[in-house]
Write a protein that holds these residues in place. Structure first.
Motif, mmCIF file in Angstrom:
data_model
loop_
_atom_site.group_PDB
_atom_site.id
_atom_site.type_symbol
_atom_site.label_atom_id
_atom_site.label_comp_id
_atom_site.label_asym_id
_atom_site.label_seq_id
_atom_site.Cartn_x
_atom_site.Cartn_y
_atom_site.Cartn_z
ATOM 1 N N SER A 190 12.220 4.348 -9.074
ATOM 2 C CA SER A 190 11.218 3.558 -8.241
ATOM 3 C C SER A 190 9.585 3.555 -8.522
ATOM 4 C CB SER A 190 11.627 3.663 -6.704
ATOM 5 O OG SER A 190 12.901 3.374 -6.257
ATOM 6 N N VAL A 191 9.541 5.073 -8.681
ATOM 7 C CA VAL A 191 7.992 5.228 -8.788
ATOM 8 C C VAL A 191 7.519 4.644 -10.597
ATOM 9 C CG1 VAL A 191 6.511 7.233 -9.995
ATOM 10 C CG2 VAL A 191 7.725 7.392 -7.628
ATOM 11 N N THR A 192 8.662 4.580 -11.410
ATOM 12 C CA THR A 192 8.356 3.915 -12.718
ATOM 13 C C THR A 192 7.987 2.521 -12.544
ATOM 14 O OG1 THR A 192 9.728 5.531 -13.783
ATOM 15 C CG2 THR A 192 9.272 3.446 -14.984
ATOM 16 N N LYS A 193 8.840 1.945 -11.743
ATOM 17 C CA LYS A 193 8.591 0.440 -11.468
ATOM 18 C C LYS A 193 7.375 0.081 -10.667
ATOM 19 C CE LYS A 193 13.497 -0.637 -11.317
ATOM 20 N NZ LYS A 193 14.576 -1.037 -10.397
ATOM 21 N N LEU A 194 6.816 0.857 -9.799
ATOM 22 C CA LEU A 194 5.561 0.649 -9.161
ATOM 23 C C LEU A 194 4.257 0.794 -10.286
ATOM 24 C CD1 LEU A 194 3.792 0.229 -6.677
ATOM 25 C CD2 LEU A 194 3.903 2.664 -6.479
ATOM 26 N N ASN A 195 4.550 2.255 -10.608
ATOM 27 C CA ASN A 195 3.371 2.425 -11.707
ATOM 28 C C ASN A 195 3.338 1.524 -12.657
ATOM 29 O OD1 ASN A 195 3.026 4.893 -10.003
ATOM 30 N ND2 ASN A 195 3.888 6.077 -11.534
ATOM 31 N N ARG A 196 4.232 0.971 -13.198
ATOM 32 C CA ARG A 196 4.420 0.079 -14.158
ATOM 33 C C ARG A 196 3.668 -1.239 -13.877
ATOM 34 N NH1 ARG A 196 9.653 -1.100 -15.864
ATOM 35 N NH2 ARG A 196 9.643 1.108 -16.895
ATOM 36 N N THR A 197 4.010 -1.676 -12.547
ATOM 37 C CA THR A 197 3.481 -2.816 -12.012
ATOM 38 C C THR A 197 1.933 -2.861 -11.795
ATOM 39 O OG1 THR A 197 5.738 -3.578 -11.039
ATOM 40 C CG2 THR A 197 3.864 -4.732 -10.233
ATOM 41 N N ILE A 198 1.585 -1.761 -10.992
ATOM 42 C CA ILE A 198 0.116 -1.709 -10.893
ATOM 43 C C ILE A 198 -0.632 -1.394 -12.083
ATOM 44 C CG2 ILE A 198 0.438 -1.060 -8.466
ATOM 45 C CD1 ILE A 198 -0.194 1.935 -9.051
ATOM 46 N N ARG A 199 -0.203 -1.009 -13.273
ATOM 47 C CA ARG A 199 -1.086 -0.893 -14.241
ATOM 48 C C ARG A 199 -1.221 -2.271 -15.040
ATOM 49 N NH1 ARG A 199 1.440 3.391 -18.068
ATOM 50 N NH2 ARG A 199 -0.602 3.054 -19.054
ATOM 51 N N MET A 200 -0.435 -3.203 -14.795
ATOM 52 C CA MET A 200 -0.401 -4.485 -15.523
ATOM 53 C C MET A 200 -1.347 -5.505 -14.880
ATOM 54 S SD MET A 200 3.701 -4.726 -16.160
ATOM 55 C CE MET A 200 3.834 -5.797 -17.698
ATOM 56 N N PHE A 201 -2.272 -6.209 -15.839
ATOM 57 C CA PHE A 201 -3.157 -7.249 -15.351
ATOM 58 C C PHE A 201 -1.942 -8.571 -14.955
ATOM 59 C CE2 PHE A 201 -5.920 -10.787 -15.723
ATOM 60 C CZ PHE A 201 -7.115 -10.294 -14.808
ATOM 61 N N PRO A 202 -2.374 -9.031 -13.875
ATOM 62 C CA PRO A 202 -3.476 -9.275 -13.007
ATOM 63 C C PRO A 202 -3.038 -8.393 -11.750
ATOM 64 C CG PRO A 202 -2.202 -11.338 -12.830
ATOM 65 C CD PRO A 202 -1.613 -10.415 -13.859
ATOM 66 N N THR A 203 -1.917 -7.997 -11.627
ATOM 67 C CA THR A 203 -1.457 -7.143 -10.444
ATOM 68 C C THR A 203 -2.444 -6.093 -10.204
ATOM 69 O OG1 THR A 203 1.107 -7.978 -10.927
ATOM 70 C CG2 THR A 203 0.683 -6.428 -9.144
ATOM 71 N N SER A 204 -2.696 -5.327 -11.209
ATOM 72 C CA SER A 204 -3.483 -4.434 -11.041
ATOM 73 C C SER A 204 -4.883 -4.620 -10.072
ATOM 74 C CB SER A 204 -4.015 -3.661 -12.394
ATOM 75 O OG SER A 204 -4.584 -4.758 -13.037
ATOM 76 N N VAL A 205 -5.273 -5.817 -10.200
ATOM 77 C CA VAL A 205 -6.139 -6.116 -9.280
ATOM 78 C C VAL A 205 -5.893 -6.054 -8.051
ATOM 79 C CG1 VAL A 205 -7.669 -8.209 -8.673
ATOM 80 C CG2 VAL A 205 -7.286 -7.725 -11.167
ATOM 81 N N ALA A 206 -4.916 -6.829 -7.758
ATOM 82 C CA ALA A 206 -4.258 -6.868 -6.020
ATOM 83 C C ALA A 206 -4.177 -5.513 -5.718
ATOM 84 C CB ALA A 206 -3.067 -7.871 -6.247
ATOM 85 N N ALA A 207 -3.496 -4.533 -6.485
ATOM 86 C CA ALA A 207 -2.886 -3.090 -6.434
ATOM 87 C C ALA A 207 -4.424 -2.371 -5.834
ATOM 88 C CB ALA A 207 -2.531 -2.255 -7.143
ATOM 89 N N GLY A 208 -5.538 -2.622 -6.653
ATOM 90 C CA GLY A 208 -6.794 -2.055 -6.295
ATOM 91 C C GLY A 208 -7.217 -2.514 -5.034
ATOM 92 N N ILE A 209 -7.269 -3.856 -4.902
ATOM 93 C CA ILE A 209 -7.962 -4.324 -3.559
ATOM 94 C C ILE A 209 -7.061 -3.668 -2.389
ATOM 95 C CG2 ILE A 209 -8.027 -6.557 -2.303
ATOM 96 C CD1 ILE A 209 -8.609 -7.979 -4.905
ATOM 97 N N LEU A 210 -5.835 -3.711 -2.426
ATOM 98 C CA LEU A 210 -5.026 -3.144 -1.323
ATOM 99 C C LEU A 210 -4.874 -1.511 -1.328
ATOM 100 C CD1 LEU A 210 -1.946 -5.668 -1.783
ATOM 101 C CD2 LEU A 210 -3.643 -5.731 -0.178
ATOM 102 N N GLY A 211 -5.537 -1.173 -2.329
ATOM 103 C CA GLY A 211 -5.655 0.502 -2.403
ATOM 104 C C GLY A 211 -4.104 1.145 -2.618
ATOM 105 N N ILE A 212 -3.323 0.276 -3.339
ATOM 106 C CA ILE A 212 -2.007 0.988 -3.675
ATOM 107 C C ILE A 212 -2.158 1.797 -4.845
ATOM 108 C CG2 ILE A 212 0.401 0.403 -4.472
ATOM 109 C CD1 ILE A 212 0.228 -2.005 -2.293
ATOM 110 N N LYS A 213 -1.857 2.851 -4.989
ATOM 111 C CA LYS A 213 -2.141 3.956 -6.013
ATOM 112 C C LYS A 213 -0.826 4.386 -6.908
ATOM 113 C CE LYS A 213 -6.636 5.560 -4.906
ATOM 114 N NZ LYS A 213 -7.202 4.269 -4.770
#
Length: 181
Positions: A140-163
Motif C-alpha cells: 500500500s505504501v508503494t502504491k501511494l508513494n508511486r502515485t504522489i511522485r507522478m505528475f500531475p497527481t504530485s501537484v494534488a498531493a502537494g496541495i493536500l499535504g499528503i506525504k
C-alpha cells in the motif's frame, strides 16, 4: 465562446482534482487500515507471549522478572503509528521471545507441556499474520508513494499535504531467531 472554453477547462481541472483527491484518500486510508491491522495482530502476539511468560514463571522465576519488564515496554500500534514504531515493537518482542525460548530450552518438561505447545502455536499463527500484514502495508505504501511522485497527481498531493510514507523494514534479528516449534 472563449468563456465557455474557459469554464470547460476549469470544470475539467476541478473534476480531475476531486478525482485525484479521492484516489489519494483511498490509498492513505488503506495504509492506515494496514497499520491498524498490524497493531491488532501485534497486540495478540503480545497476549500470547504474556501467556508463555506465565507458563515459564514456575520454571525460572529469575528470568520471569526480566522478560516481564520487556513485555511492559510494549506500546499500542494504531493507524497513526509510524513504521519505526512497529519496528521498535518487533525488536522488543523478538528479544522477549528469545529469552522465553532460552528458558524453554533449559527446561524440557516445559517444552513438552501441552499449554506451552498450544501457546507457541498461537504465537506462530500471529507471527504469520503480522508477516502478511506487513506485506500488505508495504504494498500500500508503494502504491501511494508511486502515485504522489507522478505528475500531475504530485501537484494534488502537494496541495493536500499528503506525504510519502516509510516502509516497514525487515528485521535482521528475526533471520537469526530460532524456530518457535
Amino acid at each position: 465562446m472563449s468563456i465557455a472554453i474557459l469554464i470547460a477547462v476549469v470544470v475539467i481541472v476541478v473534476l480531475w482534482f476531486v478525482s485525484a483527491q479521492r484516489k489519494l484518500v483511498v490509498m492513505d486510508e488503506n495504509i492506515n487500515n494496514s497499520m491498524s491491522q498490524i497493531g491488532v495482530q501485534l497486540s495478540s502476539r503480545w497476549d500470547a507471549l504474556t501467556a508463555l511468560l506465565d507458563l515459564t514463571k514456575g520454571y525460572a522465576e529469575h528470568e520471569y522478572k526480566t522478560i516481564s519488564d520487556a513485555i511492559k515496554m510494549r506500546t499500542s500500534i494504531n493507524s497513526k503509528s509510524s513504521a519505526s514504531d512497529v519496528d521498535a515493537q518487533e525488536n522488543i518482542l523478538t528479544e522477549a521471545m528469545g529469552k522465553i525460548m532460552a528458558v524453554a530450552e533449559s527446561y524440557p518438561e516445559l517444552k513438552a507441556n501441552e499449554n506451552y505447545i498450544k501457546t507457541m502455536d498461537s504465537v506462530n499463527m500471529y507471527e504469520e499474520m503480522v508477516r502478511k500484514s506487513r506485506l500488505v502495508y508495504n504494498d500500500s505504501v508503494t502504491k501511494l508513494n508511486r502515485t504522489i511522485r507522478m505528475f500531475p497527481t504530485s501537484v494534488a498531493a502537494g496541495i493536500l499535504g499528503i506525504k510519502s510514507r516509510d516502509y516497514l523494514e525487515t528485521n535482521d534479528k528475526k533471520a537469526e531467531m530460532p524456530s518457535l516449534k
